[in-house]
Scaffold this active site. Structure first.
Site, PDB file in Angstrom:
ATOM      1  N   GLU A  32       0.833  -1.214   0.000  1.00  0.00           N
ATOM      2  CA  GLU A  32       0.000   0.000   0.000  1.00  0.00           C
ATOM      3  C   GLU A  32       0.864   1.260   0.000  1.00  0.00           C
ATOM      4  O   GLU A  32       1.731   1.429   0.861  1.00  0.00           O
ATOM      5  CB  GLU A  32      -0.897  -0.020   1.248  1.00  0.00           C
ATOM      6  CG  GLU A  32      -1.876   1.127   1.293  1.00  0.00           C
ATOM      7  CD  GLU A  32      -2.875   0.997   2.453  1.00  0.00           C
ATOM      8  OE1 GLU A  32      -3.260  -0.129   2.801  1.00  0.00           O
ATOM      9  OE2 GLU A  32      -3.260   2.051   2.987  1.00  0.00           O
ATOM     10  N   LYS A  77      -7.058  -0.984  11.784  1.00  0.00           N
ATOM     11  CA  LYS A  77      -6.453  -1.428  10.513  1.00  0.00           C
ATOM     12  C   LYS A  77      -5.276  -0.513  10.160  1.00  0.00           C
ATOM     13  O   LYS A  77      -4.233  -0.969   9.688  1.00  0.00           O
ATOM     14  CB  LYS A  77      -7.506  -1.420   9.399  1.00  0.00           C
ATOM     15  CG  LYS A  77      -7.068  -2.061   8.095  1.00  0.00           C
ATOM     16  CD  LYS A  77      -6.371  -1.116   7.143  1.00  0.00           C
ATOM     17  CE  LYS A  77      -6.027  -1.818   5.836  1.00  0.00           C
ATOM     18  NZ  LYS A  77      -5.277  -0.951   4.902  1.00  0.00           N
ATOM     19  N   ASP A 111       4.877 -14.107  11.851  1.00  0.00           N
ATOM     20  CA  ASP A 111       3.537 -14.582  11.492  1.00  0.00           C
ATOM     21  C   ASP A 111       2.526 -13.449  11.697  1.00  0.00           C
ATOM     22  O   ASP A 111       2.079 -13.195  12.809  1.00  0.00           O
ATOM     23  CB  ASP A 111       3.208 -15.785  12.400  1.00  0.00           C
ATOM     24  CG  ASP A 111       1.856 -16.399  12.106  1.00  0.00           C
ATOM     25  OD1 ASP A 111       1.024 -15.762  11.433  1.00  0.00           O
ATOM     26  OD2 ASP A 111       1.620 -17.534  12.573  1.00  0.00           O
ATOM     27  N   HIS A 150      -2.358   9.813  -0.558  1.00  0.00           N
ATOM     28  CA  HIS A 150      -2.430   8.584  -1.358  1.00  0.00           C
ATOM     29  C   HIS A 150      -2.245   8.914  -2.830  1.00  0.00           C
ATOM     30  O   HIS A 150      -1.595   8.201  -3.563  1.00  0.00           O
ATOM     31  CB  HIS A 150      -3.815   7.944  -1.188  1.00  0.00           C
ATOM     32  CG  HIS A 150      -3.841   6.914  -0.099  1.00  0.00           C
ATOM     33  ND1 HIS A 150      -3.190   5.723  -0.211  1.00  0.00           N
ATOM     34  CD2 HIS A 150      -4.445   6.896   1.094  1.00  0.00           C
ATOM     35  CE1 HIS A 150      -3.390   5.008   0.895  1.00  0.00           C
ATOM     36  NE2 HIS A 150      -4.146   5.714   1.707  1.00  0.00           N
TER      37      HIS A 150
END
Ligand code: MEV
Length: 438
Positions: free
Chosen positions: A81, A265, A281, A379
Site C-alpha cells: 500500500e 487497521k 507470522d 495517497h
C-alpha cells in the site's frame, strides 16, 4: 543540490538508498542481494511450504527517523500500500520533537491451551490440577531443555472452568511458557501436546485440543510518544486544530466499533509491514491485536490520544506482540534475515518495541491526514506516480508528471498521457508541484 547530506533518502536512486542502508547496517554483499528480486530462491521456497511453483515479491521500504528508547532505528517495512512507509517516516520525525518513542515489552510469555472433556466434576478436577501445579511445571520444563537453558520455560498453570457450553462442561488448562526470542508457536504446541497425558492422568478426563492461544495478552508491547504542539500545524491548519482534530478522531474509534475496525487497521498497516519484513507470522499478530481490542466486551481502539499539561499531543498504543528473531521464516528467509539486521533488534522484546512504535506512528499518520485534508491527497501523490508510469513517463518525468496530476486533482491516465504529450512537444506541462508526504 550538490550537497549529498542534504539529499533526502526518498530522492536517492534505489541503488543509492541500498548502499546507504547497507553501510549503516553493515550488510554483507549476500545480505544486500537478499533484498533484491533474487532474495528467496525456489529451492528455499520449496522447503518452506507445499506445492511451490514460484515466489511472490512485495516492495520492501525503509522507514526513516525512528528513535525508539533513544536508539536510532532503520525500520524495514514490506507492504503493497502506498503512503504507509512515508507516513510512518514523517510521523517518526514529528515524534522526535518529544524525544521519539518510548516503548516496552512484557516477558515473552505465551499461552498454550488444553481443553479437557469428559469431566463429571469441574471444580474438583481444577483443584487437583492446581494442587499438582509444581509437578506439571516440572514435567513441562523437561520438554524443552534448550529453552530452559536460555532462561525460558514454563512459568505457570491456570485452570478455567466453562460450565455451560454447547457440548457440556469442560476445563481449559493454560500452560504459560516463556519462549524467549522465539515467536513460540512450536515450543508451546509441543509442550501442550506432551503435557496432555499428565493432565489426563490427574483429572481422569480426555484432553481434546492442544494449541497455543493467539490472544497473547501476557506478551503485550506498549509505546507512547509526545508531539510538541508547535510541530503539528501545517498549511492552513493551526497546531490546536490538528491536535484537537486527532483527539476527536480517536474518540470516534474509542466509542464506535465500525470506526475502531478501520482505525486499528491503520495501526496494523505499520505493525504488519514490519512483522512481514522480519519473517514473522502476521496472521497471529492480527488475531491477537483484534481479540485484545475486544477484551472489554466491546471492540474499541487499540490506541489512545490526548494532550499533556503543556498542550502537546500524546499518544499510546498497547498490543499483544508474539514476534521472534529466531526460528521459522525469521531464519530461513534471506530477506527477513537482512531486515532483522537492518532493524538491529537484539532480542524479541526489542523487536516488539520497534513494531509497536511503528503501529503508533502509522495511526498518527492516518489520524493527522483524516483530521485535516483527508487521506486521498497523500495517497494520490503515490498513486499518481503509478499512473505516470502507466502513461509512459520515464526517469525524472515520472515525478514531474505525477506532481502535475496531483496539483490538478485529476489523477487519470488520459490526462497523464495528454500532459506527457505536451511535455514531449516542449509545451508547458504545468507548475512545479507540492512537496510529497514527507
Ligand atoms: C488505510 O489503509 C488506513 C486508514 O483507513 C486508517 C484509518 O482510517 O485510521 C487510513
Amino acid at each position: 543540490m550538490g550537497d549529498r547530506a542534504a539529499v533526502k533518502f526518498y530522492n536517492l536512486s534505489i541503488e543509492e538508498r541500498l548502499r546507504q542502508i547497507a553501510g549503516q547496517a553493515g550488510l554483507t554483499a549476500g545480505e544486500r542481494s537478499a533484498l533484491g528480486p533474487e532474495g528467496l530462491s525456489l529451492a528455499q521456497a520449496d522447503a518452506m511450504v507445499e506445492n511451490v511453483v514460484g515466489v511472490y515479491g512485495l516492495p520492501l521500504g525503509i522507514a526513516q527517523n525512528f528513535l525508539v528508547n533513544g536508539r536510532e532505528v532503520l525500520v524495514p517495512m514490506v507492504i503493497e500500500e502506498p503512503s504507509v512507509v512515508a507516513g510512518a517516516s514523517f510521523m517518526a520525525k514529528l515524534a522526535r520533537t518529544g524525544g521519539g518513542f518510548f516503548a516496552e515489552a512484557d516477558a515473552p510469555e505465551m499461552i498454550g491451551q488444553m481443553q479437557v472433556l469428559g469431566l463429571a466434576d469441574l471444580d474438583s478436577a481444577r483443584e487437583q490440577l492446581l494442587a499438582r501445579k509444581d509437578e506439571l511445571l516440572a514435567r513441562a520444563a523437561e520438554i524443552d531443555p534448550v529453552l530452559e537453558r536460555l532462561g525460558g520455560g514454563p512459568r505457570d498453570i491456570e485452570v478455567r472452568p466453562f460450565y455451560d457450553t454447547p457440548v457440556g462442561p469442560f476445563l481449559v488448562v493454560h500452560l504459560i511458557d516463556d519462549v524467549r526470542d522465539a515467536m513460540g508457536a512450536n515450543a508451546v504446541n509441543t509442550a501442550v501436546e506432551r503435557l496432555a497425558p499428565l493432565v489426563e492422568a490427574i483429572t481422569g478426563g480426555r484432553v481434546h485440543l492442544r494449541i497455543l492461544s493467539n490472544l497473547a495478552d501476557r506478551r503485550l508491547a506498549r509505546a507512547r510518544c509526545t508531539i510538541r504542539l508547535e510541530a503539528l500545524g501545517f498549511g492552513d491548519y493551526s497546531p490546536w486544530e490538528v491536535r484537537d482534530g486527532i483527539i476527536a478522531a480517536w474518540a470516534f474509534a474509542a466509542v464506535d466499533p465500525y470506526r475502531a475496525a478501520t482505525h486499528n487497521k491503520g495501526i496494523m498497516n505499520g505493525v504488519d509491514a514490519v512483522v512481514v519484513a522480519t519473517g514473522n507470522d502476521w496472521r497471529a499478530v492480527e488475531a491477537g491485536a483484534h481479540a485484545y481490542a475486544a477484551r472489554g466486551g466491546r471492540y474499541t481502539s487499540l490506541s489512545t490520544w490526548g494532550q499533556d499539561g503543556s498542550g502537546n499531543l500524546t499518544g499510546s498504543l498497547e498490543i499483544p506482540l508474539a514476534v521472534g528473531i529466531v526460528g521459522g521464516a525469521t531464519k530461513v528467509h534471506p530477506a527477513a534475515r537482512a531486515a532483522l539486521k537492518i532493524l538491529g533488534a537484539a532480542n524479541a522484546s526489542s523487536l516488539a518495541e520497534v513494531i509497536v512504535s511503528v503501529g503508533l506512528a502509522q495511526n498518527l499518520a492516518a489520524l493527522r491526514a483524516l483530521a485535516t485534508e483527508g487521506i486521498q491527497r497523500g495517497h494520490m501523490s503515490l498513486h499518481a506516480r503509478q499512473v505516470a508510469i502507466a502513461a509512459g513517463a520515464q526517469g525524472d518525468t515520472i515525478h514531474r508528471l505525477a506532481e502535475q496530476l496531483v496539483l490538478e486533482g485529476m489523477v487519470r491516465i488520459d490526462r497523464a498521457e495528454e500532459i506527457l504529450r505536451n511535455m514531449d512537444a516542449g509545451k508547458p506541462g504545468g507548475q512545479p508541484a507540492q512537496p510529497g508526504m514527507e
